[in-house]
Write a protein that holds these residues in place. Structure first.
Motif, PDB file in Angstrom:
ATOM      1  N   HIS A  63       3.992   1.579   4.986  1.00 52.72           N
ATOM      2  CA  HIS A  63       3.958   0.298   4.259  1.00 52.72           C
ATOM      3  C   HIS A  63       4.681  -0.772   5.084  1.00 52.72           C
ATOM      4  CE1 HIS A  63       4.348  -1.836   0.085  1.00 52.72           C
ATOM      5  NE2 HIS A  63       3.902  -2.642   1.031  1.00 52.72           N
ATOM      6  N   TRP A  64       3.929  -1.747   5.539  1.00 52.62           N
ATOM      7  CA  TRP A  64       4.466  -2.808   6.395  1.00 52.62           C
ATOM      8  C   TRP A  64       4.607  -4.093   5.572  1.00 52.62           C
ATOM      9  CZ3 TRP A  64       1.869  -2.714  11.928  1.00 52.62           C
ATOM     10  CH2 TRP A  64       1.850  -1.399  12.401  1.00 52.62           C
ATOM     11  N   LEU A  65       5.772  -4.710   5.642  1.00 46.02           N
ATOM     12  CA  LEU A  65       6.016  -5.978   4.948  1.00 46.02           C
ATOM     13  C   LEU A  65       6.169  -7.094   5.980  1.00 46.02           C
ATOM     14  CD1 LEU A  65       6.750  -7.588   2.329  1.00 46.02           C
ATOM     15  CD2 LEU A  65       9.139  -7.068   2.849  1.00 46.02           C
ATOM     16  N   PHE A  66       5.285  -8.077   5.928  1.00 45.26           N
ATOM     17  CA  PHE A  66       5.314  -9.203   6.849  1.00 45.26           C
ATOM     18  C   PHE A  66       5.907 -10.425   6.163  1.00 45.26           C
ATOM     19  CE2 PHE A  66       2.212  -6.489   8.794  1.00 45.26           C
ATOM     20  CZ  PHE A  66       2.263  -6.774  10.151  1.00 45.26           C
ATOM     21  N   LEU A  67       6.804 -11.121   6.856  1.00 42.64           N
ATOM     22  CA  LEU A  67       7.343 -12.409   6.415  1.00 42.64           C
ATOM     23  C   LEU A  67       6.809 -13.465   7.362  1.00 42.64           C
ATOM     24  CD1 LEU A  67      11.074 -11.337   5.858  1.00 42.64           C
ATOM     25  CD2 LEU A  67       9.227 -11.379   4.176  1.00 42.64           C
ATOM     26  N   CYS A  68       5.921 -14.322   6.876  1.00 44.26           N
ATOM     27  CA  CYS A  68       5.223 -15.278   7.754  1.00 44.26           C
ATOM     28  C   CYS A  68       5.594 -16.716   7.431  1.00 44.26           C
ATOM     29  CB  CYS A  68       3.709 -15.103   7.639  1.00 44.26           C
ATOM     30  SG  CYS A  68       3.118 -13.542   8.302  1.00 44.26           S
ATOM     31  N   GLY A  69       5.995 -17.449   8.474  1.00 44.81           N
ATOM     32  CA  GLY A  69       6.294 -18.859   8.344  1.00 44.81           C
ATOM     33  C   GLY A  69       5.069 -19.711   8.606  1.00 44.81           C
ATOM     34  N   LYS A  70       5.288 -21.021   8.707  1.00 44.39           N
ATOM     35  CA  LYS A  70       4.171 -21.959   8.819  1.00 44.39           C
ATOM     36  C   LYS A  70       3.736 -22.200  10.262  1.00 44.39           C
ATOM     37  CE  LYS A  70       7.065 -26.116   9.019  1.00 44.39           C
ATOM     38  NZ  LYS A  70       7.329 -27.449   8.418  1.00 44.39           N
ATOM     39  N   GLY A  71       4.530 -21.761  11.246  1.00 44.86           N
ATOM     40  CA  GLY A  71       4.242 -22.064  12.639  1.00 44.86           C
ATOM     41  C   GLY A  71       3.548 -20.928  13.371  1.00 44.86           C
ATOM     42  N   ASN A  72       3.527 -21.019  14.692  1.00 44.61           N
ATOM     43  CA  ASN A  72       2.844 -20.008  15.502  1.00 44.61           C
ATOM     44  C   ASN A  72       3.488 -18.629  15.383  1.00 44.61           C
ATOM     45  OD1 ASN A  72       0.991 -21.858  16.339  1.00 44.61           O
ATOM     46  ND2 ASN A  72       1.886 -22.176  18.372  1.00 44.61           N
ATOM     47  N   ASN A  73       4.776 -18.600  15.098  1.00 45.88           N
ATOM     48  CA  ASN A  73       5.437 -17.329  14.850  1.00 45.88           C
ATOM     49  C   ASN A  73       4.800 -16.633  13.647  1.00 45.88           C
ATOM     50  OD1 ASN A  73       8.321 -15.827  13.842  1.00 45.88           O
ATOM     51  ND2 ASN A  73       7.953 -15.922  16.041  1.00 45.88           N
ATOM     52  N   GLY A  74       4.546 -17.409  12.597  1.00 41.50           N
ATOM     53  CA  GLY A  74       3.847 -16.877  11.438  1.00 41.50           C
ATOM     54  C   GLY A  74       2.422 -16.479  11.770  1.00 41.50           C
ATOM     55  N   GLY A  75       1.766 -17.258  12.670  1.00 47.25           N
ATOM     56  CA  GLY A  75       0.408 -16.915  13.087  1.00 47.25           C
ATOM     57  C   GLY A  75       0.341 -15.555  13.754  1.00 47.25           C
ATOM     58  N   ASP A  76       1.336 -15.265  14.613  1.00 45.10           N
ATOM     59  CA  ASP A  76       1.410 -13.930  15.228  1.00 45.10           C
ATOM     60  C   ASP A  76       1.497 -12.856  14.141  1.00 45.10           C
ATOM     61  OD1 ASP A  76       1.488 -15.234  17.678  1.00 45.10           O
ATOM     62  OD2 ASP A  76       3.662 -15.048  17.896  1.00 45.10           O
ATOM     63  N   GLY A  77       2.261 -13.157  13.079  1.00 48.40           N
ATOM     64  CA  GLY A  77       2.410 -12.215  11.985  1.00 48.40           C
ATOM     65  C   GLY A  77       1.113 -11.983  11.228  1.00 48.40           C
ATOM     66  N   TYR A  78       0.376 -13.058  10.961  1.00 47.62           N
ATOM     67  CA  TYR A  78      -0.918 -12.924  10.267  1.00 47.62           C
ATOM     68  C   TYR A  78      -1.874 -12.033  11.064  1.00 47.62           C
ATOM     69  CZ  TYR A  78       0.187 -16.640   6.896  1.00 47.62           C
ATOM     70  OH  TYR A  78       0.742 -17.392   5.887  1.00 47.62           O
ATOM     71  N   ILE A  79      -1.908 -12.232  12.387  1.00 46.41           N
ATOM     72  CA  ILE A  79      -2.810 -11.431  13.228  1.00 46.41           C
ATOM     73  C   ILE A  79      -2.418  -9.958  13.173  1.00 46.41           C
ATOM     74  CG2 ILE A  79      -3.566 -10.985  15.594  1.00 46.41           C
ATOM     75  CD1 ILE A  79      -4.757 -13.525  14.410  1.00 46.41           C
ATOM     76  N   ALA A  80      -1.123  -9.685  13.320  1.00 42.17           N
ATOM     77  CA  ALA A  80      -0.654  -8.295  13.295  1.00 42.17           C
ATOM     78  C   ALA A  80      -0.909  -7.660  11.934  1.00 42.17           C
ATOM     79  CB  ALA A  80       0.831  -8.238  13.643  1.00 42.17           C
ATOM     80  N   ALA A  81      -0.725  -8.435  10.864  1.00 39.26           N
ATOM     81  CA  ALA A  81      -0.982  -7.921   9.514  1.00 39.26           C
ATOM     82  C   ALA A  81      -2.447  -7.550   9.344  1.00 39.26           C
ATOM     83  CB  ALA A  81      -0.567  -8.968   8.484  1.00 39.26           C
ATOM     84  N   ARG A  82      -3.314  -8.375   9.879  1.00 43.67           N
ATOM     85  CA  ARG A  82      -4.758  -8.101   9.791  1.00 43.67           C
ATOM     86  C   ARG A  82      -5.118  -6.789  10.508  1.00 43.67           C
ATOM     87  NH1 ARG A  82      -9.770  -9.161  12.322  1.00 43.67           N
ATOM     88  NH2 ARG A  82     -11.355  -9.923  10.856  1.00 43.67           N
ATOM     89  N   ILE A  83      -4.575  -6.611  11.719  1.00 43.61           N
ATOM     90  CA  ILE A  83      -4.843  -5.382  12.475  1.00 43.61           C
ATOM     91  C   ILE A  83      -4.310  -4.168  11.712  1.00 43.61           C
ATOM     92  CG2 ILE A  83      -4.386  -4.141  14.629  1.00 43.61           C
ATOM     93  CD1 ILE A  83      -4.076  -6.908  15.970  1.00 43.61           C
ATOM     94  N   ALA A  84      -3.106  -4.292  11.147  1.00 44.90           N
ATOM     95  CA  ALA A  84      -2.497  -3.182  10.412  1.00 44.90           C
ATOM     96  C   ALA A  84      -3.329  -2.807   9.194  1.00 44.90           C
ATOM     97  CB  ALA A  84      -1.078  -3.556   9.997  1.00 44.90           C
ATOM     98  N   LYS A  85      -3.811  -3.813   8.472  1.00 50.05           N
ATOM     99  CA  LYS A  85      -4.613  -3.545   7.266  1.00 50.05           C
ATOM    100  C   LYS A  85      -5.932  -2.869   7.636  1.00 50.05           C
ATOM    101  CE  LYS A  85      -6.034  -5.874   2.977  1.00 50.05           C
ATOM    102  NZ  LYS A  85      -7.295  -5.190   2.760  1.00 50.05           N
ATOM    103  N   ILE A  86      -6.580  -3.371   8.681  1.00 51.39           N
ATOM    104  CA  ILE A  86      -7.839  -2.768   9.128  1.00 51.39           C
ATOM    105  C   ILE A  86      -7.617  -1.331   9.581  1.00 51.39           C
ATOM    106  CG2 ILE A  86      -9.605  -2.883  10.938  1.00 51.39           C
ATOM    107  CD1 ILE A  86      -9.396  -5.945  10.764  1.00 51.39           C
ATOM    108  N   SER A  87      -6.428  -1.051  10.126  1.00 57.04           N
ATOM    109  CA  SER A  87      -6.110   0.286  10.640  1.00 57.04           C
ATOM    110  C   SER A  87      -5.690   1.251   9.540  1.00 57.04           C
ATOM    111  CB  SER A  87      -5.003   0.193  11.692  1.00 57.04           C
ATOM    112  OG  SER A  87      -5.415  -0.608  12.776  1.00 57.04           O
ATOM    113  N   GLY A  88      -5.657   0.781   8.311  1.00 57.83           N
ATOM    114  CA  GLY A  88      -5.361   1.664   7.192  1.00 57.83           C
ATOM    115  C   GLY A  88      -3.930   1.629   6.698  1.00 57.83           C
ATOM    116  N   LYS A  89      -3.114   0.727   7.219  1.00 60.44           N
ATOM    117  CA  LYS A  89      -1.740   0.616   6.743  1.00 60.44           C
ATOM    118  C   LYS A  89      -1.711  -0.147   5.414  1.00 60.44           C
ATOM    119  CE  LYS A  89      -0.262   2.400  10.621  1.00 60.44           C
ATOM    120  NZ  LYS A  89       0.237   3.792  10.660  1.00 60.44           N
ATOM    121  N   LYS A  90      -0.724   0.153   4.603  1.00 59.65           N
ATOM    122  CA  LYS A  90      -0.488  -0.647   3.410  1.00 59.65           C
ATOM    123  C   LYS A  90       0.318  -1.872   3.831  1.00 59.65           C
ATOM    124  CE  LYS A  90       1.186  -0.449  -1.343  1.00 59.65           C
ATOM    125  NZ  LYS A  90       1.826   0.396  -2.388  1.00 59.65           N
ATOM    126  N   VAL A  91      -0.192  -3.043   3.532  1.00 58.25           N
ATOM    127  CA  VAL A  91       0.418  -4.281   4.026  1.00 58.25           C
ATOM    128  C   VAL A  91       0.746  -5.208   2.863  1.00 58.25           C
ATOM    129  CG1 VAL A  91       0.107  -6.345   5.435  1.00 58.25           C
ATOM    130  CG2 VAL A  91      -0.785  -4.141   6.234  1.00 58.25           C
TER     131      VAL A  91
END
Length: 519
Positions: A63-91
């Motif tokens: 189970h992965w918990l992402f904390l995403c802000g409004k900037g590019n740092n948050g954008g990196d988080g959104y991308i990683a969250a998407r990959i994790a969810k597609i890979s079967g992780k609970k996000v």
């Protein structure tokens, strides 16, 4: 039967370059132009690296918990969250619910929504069981205290039992200087992209950064063409700095070092400086101190030459004899000490000023290019008529101000010691640890640096090399025995390993061969 996807091991290689924050945006844009890709494609690479890092270092995290802000740092988080969810992780993805600040982050946000990704508001309750927290709240550009929403999320993450991976920089830690004016994430790991930043190496960084990792995102060939504004030095440089001595070299070739100090009750300081110089390879070391100190020193270390500091003829002769001068350890502030400092301040020989000499320097207008000064933050605050908090809040700025005011080479000691000179060279020694917070460590450092200056190193290189030798030796000791109880004199037992790196490598090879034979 399907094969399990193998995630390659990430090494903890760190580059020997550091880039100031104000140059990062241009560096990033020039890098993508060099590769012929877009900034969003670079963000995709960053997100993929986050996923790979977690998969390798926390393979059992479900189970992965992402904390995403409004900037590019948050954008990196959104991308990683998407990959994790597609890979079967609970996000679970928590967003600050602020207007997104870049088109790349908006693309990443939309990509997350496109796979039916859910957004949890900042005030909602987190799930009971979380295995890993990904901090993608605030990136490298912040220069103020995080607002209330960010501060609440930072505090909540810090109180959670799960490990935290910070994306690029722990949120709330200033990437420009390591300052933490408010709340900041205490990261387990930090994954730095494209370049290392000063705030990851110096200041309060070590309290927050956890284990630092680095990924160039495919920009290595581009970055190698760039001259970094700040160099990061560690023990891997020692084999480049220390070359074998010529078979015909003798004591006169290895530096005549004069050390002046040792007021009554402070003889230990000057003894440690002298011992450190000998252990670092000085050919000849001479002390000028008070008469009462002579017998104890000569008994403990007969290799040291020693004479009476109160004799003016001895001082003149010794100054003429010396290749390098060290003044300050245990010197005191008697009239005699002040008089000697005035005489030495006009000398053009290479010299190092430390400890009590720095208090005198703060009272005079004396800028010289043949001098190294080695203040700790308290001494730096006196030299700059400032306070310790101001020094520690921006150590790079303080080091530059010290150079501008006093010239020569500055060694601003502390976590992430900064070395700077009048030519604009800046380096950070990425060695050392909290075990070094004990009396005498600075005296030993002065002896090491001055010894190297006497052996032909430039003043800047002597300062850089000396700081690395000093810190690397302390790191080996604390790795073996722990941080509490480390004494400055303990470093003498192993200094040889770091000033003779070729011998250390040979010894390690012999150990390996021996183990192979007995097995």
């Amino acid at each position: 039967m399907t094969k399990k996807k193998i995630i390659k091991n990430q090494t903890n290689y760190l580059p020997h370059s550091i880039w100031p924050v104000h140059l990062l945006n241009k560096l990033e844009r020039d890098g993508v132009n060099y590769l012929g890709i877009t900034l969003y494609e670079l963000m995709l690479r960053a997100g993929n690296e986050i996923y790979k890092h977690i998969s390798f270092n926390w393979p059992d995290a479900k189970h992965w918990l992402f904390l995403c802000g409004k900037g590019n740092n948050g954008g990196d988080g959104y991308i990683a969250a998407r990959i994790a969810k597609i890979s079967g992780k609970k996000v679970t993805l928590v967003s600050v619910n602020e207007q997104i600040s870049s088109k790349e982050t908006q693309f990443a946000y939309n990509a997350w929504l496109s796979i039916d990704g859910k957004i949890v508001g900042p005030n909602q309750i987190w799930p009971d069981k979380v295995d890993i927290i990904i901090d993608a709240l605030l990136g490298t550009g912040i220069n103020r205290i995080p607002n209330k929403i960010y501060s609440i999320l930072i505090e909540k993450a810090n109180k959670h039992y799960a490990p935290i991976l910070s994306v690029d920089i722990p949120s709330g830690l200033f990437a420009s200087n390591g300052n933490v004016p408010g709340m900041a994430i205490f990261a387990s790991h930090t994954l730095s992209f494209i370049a290392l930043k000063p705030g990851q190496i110096t200041g309060r960084a070590r309290d927050y950064i956890g284990k630092l990792y680095y990924v160039d995102l495919g920009l290595k060939s581009f970055l190698l063409q760039k001259k970094p504004p700040i160099l990061r030095y560690d023990s891997s440089f020692l084999s480049y700095w220390f070359k074998p001595r010529k078979p015909t070299s003798h004591k006169g070739d290895n530096g005549r070092l004069l050390i002046i100090g040792g007021d009554m009750g402070m003889v230990g300081a000057i003894f440690m400086t002298s011992e450190a110089a000998l252990r670092t390879g000085s050919g000849l070391v001479k002390l000028l101190t008070y008469q009462a100190n002579i017998l104890p020193i000569i008994t403990a270390r007969p290799e040291i030459m020693i004479d009476d500091i109160t004799k003016d003829s001895v001082l003149k002769k010794s100054l003429s004899w010396a290749d390098v001068i060290v003044i300050g350890p245990g010197l005191g502030n008697k009239d005699l000490a002040i008089d000697i400092l005035r005489k030495i301040s006009i000398s053009n020989k290479p010299m190092l000023w430390d400890a009590d000499a720095l208090g005198f320097l703060a009272t005079i207008n004396n800028k010289k290019n043949n001098r190294i000064i080695t203040p700790h933050p308290g001494e730096a605050s006196v030299l700059l008529n400032s306070n310790i908090n101001e020094i520690e809040n921006d150590r790079l700025y303080a080091a530059k101000n010290l150079v501008n005011k006093y010239g020569g080479v500055i060694v601003l000691k502390g976590a992430g010691t900064i070395i700077a000179d009048e030519k604009g060279n800046i380096a950070i020694a990425d060695v050392g640890n909290a075990g070094m917070g004990s009396g005498g460590m600075g005296d030993v450092l002065s002896g090491i640096i001055a010894s190297l200056a006497g052996q032909g190193f430039t003043l800047f290189n002597a300062a850089c090399t000396g700081c690395v030798v000093h810190g690397a030796a302390a790191d080996e000791l604390t790795n073996n025995f722990g941080k509490r109880g480390l004494l400055a004199t303990d470093l003498f037992k192993i200094l040889w390993k770091f000033i003779n790196p070729d011998m250390k490598n040979k010894r390690n090879k012999m150990k390996t061969l021996y183990k192979q034979k007995i097995n």
